[in-house]
Enzyme design. Sequence first.
Site, PDB file in Angstrom:
ATOM      1  N   TYR A  84     -20.781  11.809  28.840  1.00 43.78           N
ATOM      2  CA  TYR A  84     -20.501  12.502  27.580  1.00 43.78           C
ATOM      3  C   TYR A  84     -19.434  11.754  26.785  1.00 43.78           C
ATOM      4  O   TYR A  84     -19.561  11.575  25.569  1.00 43.78           O
ATOM      5  CB  TYR A  84     -20.032  13.941  27.852  1.00 43.78           C
ATOM      6  CG  TYR A  84     -21.073  14.826  28.488  1.00 43.78           C
ATOM      7  CD1 TYR A  84     -22.072  15.429  27.727  1.00 43.78           C
ATOM      8  CD2 TYR A  84     -21.065  15.076  29.858  1.00 43.78           C
ATOM      9  CE1 TYR A  84     -23.033  16.247  28.307  1.00 43.78           C
ATOM     10  CE2 TYR A  84     -22.016  15.897  30.449  1.00 43.78           C
ATOM     11  CZ  TYR A  84     -22.993  16.469  29.674  1.00 43.78           C
ATOM     12  OH  TYR A  84     -23.945  17.276  30.261  1.00 43.78           O
ATOM     13  N   CYS A  95     -31.786  13.910  26.825  1.00 45.57           N
ATOM     14  CA  CYS A  95     -30.487  14.485  27.159  1.00 45.57           C
ATOM     15  C   CYS A  95     -30.304  14.631  28.667  1.00 45.57           C
ATOM     16  O   CYS A  95     -29.169  14.792  29.128  1.00 45.57           O
ATOM     17  CB  CYS A  95     -30.292  15.813  26.445  1.00 45.57           C
ATOM     18  SG  CYS A  95     -31.618  17.008  26.641  1.00 45.57           S
ATOM     19  N   GLU A 122     -37.203   8.869  37.175  1.00 44.64           N
ATOM     20  CA  GLU A 122     -36.754   7.596  36.601  1.00 44.64           C
ATOM     21  C   GLU A 122     -35.991   6.725  37.612  1.00 44.64           C
ATOM     22  O   GLU A 122     -35.517   5.651  37.253  1.00 44.64           O
ATOM     23  CB  GLU A 122     -35.880   7.871  35.377  1.00 44.64           C
ATOM     24  CG  GLU A 122     -36.641   8.574  34.259  1.00 44.64           C
ATOM     25  CD  GLU A 122     -35.822   8.748  32.988  1.00 44.64           C
ATOM     26  OE1 GLU A 122     -34.772   8.074  32.864  1.00 44.64           O
ATOM     27  OE2 GLU A 122     -36.242   9.521  32.112  1.00 44.64           O
TER      28      GLU A 122
END
Length: 208
Positions: A142, A173, A200
């Site tokens: 973040y 996100c 992933e």
Amino acid sequence: MTDTPVQPAAWMLRETPIGPLLLAATEKGLVNVVFHARGRTLDRALARLSGRLGGEPVRAEPLPAQPLPAEPPAAGHASGPAAHAPGPAGHLAAAAAALDRYFAGSPEPFTVPLDWSLTGGFNERVLRELAARVPYGTTVGYQHLALRVGDPGAARAVGVAMGANPLPVVVPCHRVLESSGAIGGFGGGLETKRTLLALEGVLPEPLF
């Protein structure tokens, strides 16, 4: 008082390994992706879309799953039935085919046109940066994402932007983690986030 301009839109459901996704598109591109799109969640999502777009989206015909191609399409080019089908239905077809490839394990980037009209300001700036520069199989914190958009004190606001993302999975996100490496929150639920990161190769596959 000015009425909200009507944006012609269409929607469809797409079954995926993380449950049904609501996909919605306008003439500009894919405008909304909603997790767990069944029952009241689906009804509420469609009602919100109607209010934000100024008119009720029409349901598009369901499409068969698209096979994973031997070679991914060139960047910026659609593949499958959407390649010659403009408008909301064409964007939905392109998005559905791209998601099928993604869940089949293809690391190619999403090149479907996006309509950013359900976000704006700081949130849009952060989400565009995320979509453009945090590729498949990578993560970002973040705080680092706040630095990338030139606002180093806005790590908390980045978290708010992730929670308000109208285009999850396509605008990834799930790739945003806490600075400690902890998985952080996720609007689609932590199990969904873990599943996407495992797909992933960022996290191990769940044992069960």
